[in-house]
Motif scaffolding. Structure first.
Motif, PDB file in Angstrom:
ATOM      1  N   ASP A 297      -0.289  -8.371   6.998  1.00  0.00           N
ATOM      2  CA  ASP A 297      -0.972  -7.868   5.816  1.00  0.00           C
ATOM      3  C   ASP A 297      -2.363  -7.394   6.222  1.00  0.00           C
ATOM      4  O   ASP A 297      -3.280  -8.196   6.400  1.00  0.00           O
ATOM      5  CB  ASP A 297      -1.070  -8.982   4.768  1.00  0.00           C
TER       6      ASP A 297
ATOM      7  N   ALA B 148      -4.551  -5.994   4.573  1.00  0.00           N
ATOM      8  CA  ALA B 148      -5.563  -6.244   3.546  1.00  0.00           C
ATOM      9  C   ALA B 148      -6.167  -7.639   3.686  1.00  0.00           C
ATOM     10  O   ALA B 148      -7.183  -7.939   3.057  1.00  0.00           O
ATOM     11  CB  ALA B 148      -4.955  -6.073   2.155  1.00  0.00           C
TER      12      ALA B 148
ATOM     13  N   ASN C 288     -13.803  -3.130   6.092  1.00  0.00           N
ATOM     14  CA  ASN C 288     -12.627  -3.572   5.339  1.00  0.00           C
ATOM     15  C   ASN C 288     -12.063  -4.893   5.845  1.00  0.00           C
ATOM     16  O   ASN C 288     -11.163  -5.463   5.208  1.00  0.00           O
ATOM     17  CB  ASN C 288     -11.537  -2.501   5.393  1.00  0.00           C
TER      18      ASN C 288
END
Length: 275
Positions: free
Chosen positions: A146, A148, A171
């Motif tokens: 993942d 994210a 990020n």
């Protein structure tokens, strides 16, 4: 009777540790791979290079795993770094350690630290490292990770890279830098140092340092602490030297290492990489 040096180095290499890491501690931590999937992959980078990467993750099927990039010491992705990946995998992470020196050489076969620094490490461009970490993270996202929920953890040379990568990649969720150098020369290969980017950090980074580290002045650690945004944190272990987490070396300090590892897991969880 002691082994001749050549035989000793051959035995050391057979254990999976870098030759220059000698002498090994009597009982380095060995993390079992039960309940894990692990392997070696070739990751295509943006310039078409095939980058070797070691990875480990839980064997459970389904879902996406949070990703942790593990950045090596000067010794490369030898057994200690692989074991760190397995430790993280046992905590539920998809941990990956790319061979970030591979274009310049293999440090594991060199028996002299100065030769590693001069012949390999000094020739590695920061830009290349950033791009290779990006490629590794992208590969993880294509194989169950993942992106994210991604963080980065590094040791020594890799600790410096954590600061730089966190500054360049807002990020990311979190970073943890173990005794990474904070200041140094600035040239075309290493144009900026962690102290230069501290004020730009948008990623929460935990820095873990030894108060008796002869290679990293406390003045640098204090300056980094002053420049960090409120989301960052530095912890200093007063009685620890450099490489206090390296359980395969004489520098290992179990109390400081145990606390630092617990803080690492807590930091990753708290900042949204795990869970």
């Amino acid at each position: 009777m002691p082994l001749p040096r050549r035989a000793f180095l051959a035995c050391l290499a057979a254990t999976g540790y870098a030759l220059a890491a000698a002498p090994l501690a009597a009982s380095p931590i060995v993390t079992p791979d039960t309940g894990l999937e692990q392997g070696d992959a070739l990751v295509f980078t943006e310039d078409g290079f095939r980058l070797p990467v070691y990875w480990a993750r839980p064997a459970k099927a389904g879902g996406k795993w949070p990703v942790v990039l593990v950045v090596q010491e000067i010794f490369g992705v030898h057994e200690h770094i692989r074991d760190v990946c397995r430790r993280l995998a046992r905590q539920g992470y998809f941990a990956l350690a790319p061979e970030l020196f591979v274009r310049q050489g293999d440090p594991r076969g060199k028996a002299d630290v100065k030769a590693i620094l001069a012949d390999i490490v000094s020739r590695v461009p920061d830009r290349q490292v950033m791009d290779d970490l990006d490629a590794t993270l992208a590969w993880a996202g294509q194989h169950g990770g993942d992106r994210a929920r991604a963080g980065v953890v590094g040791f020594c040379w890799g600790g410096r890279i954590v600061w730089l990568y966190a500054a360049a990649r807002p990020n990311l969720k979190a970073g943890v830098a173990f005794y990474g150098r904070l200041a140094g020369k600035q040239d075309t290969l290493t144009p900026r140092q962690p102290l230069d980017v501290a004020g730009e950090l948008k990623v929460p980074v935990l820095g873990l340092y030894g108060g008796k580290d002869e290679g990293i002045p406390q003045a640098d650690v204090d300056a980094m602490r002053e420049r960090l945004p409120a989301s960052g944190k530095i912890v200093v272990y007063p009685d620890a030297g450099h490489a206090f987490h390296a359980d395969y070396r004489a520098s290992y300090q179990s109390v400081a290492a145990g606390d630092a590892w617990a803080r690492t897991l807590q930091w990753l969880q708290q900042m949204g990489v795990g869970g």
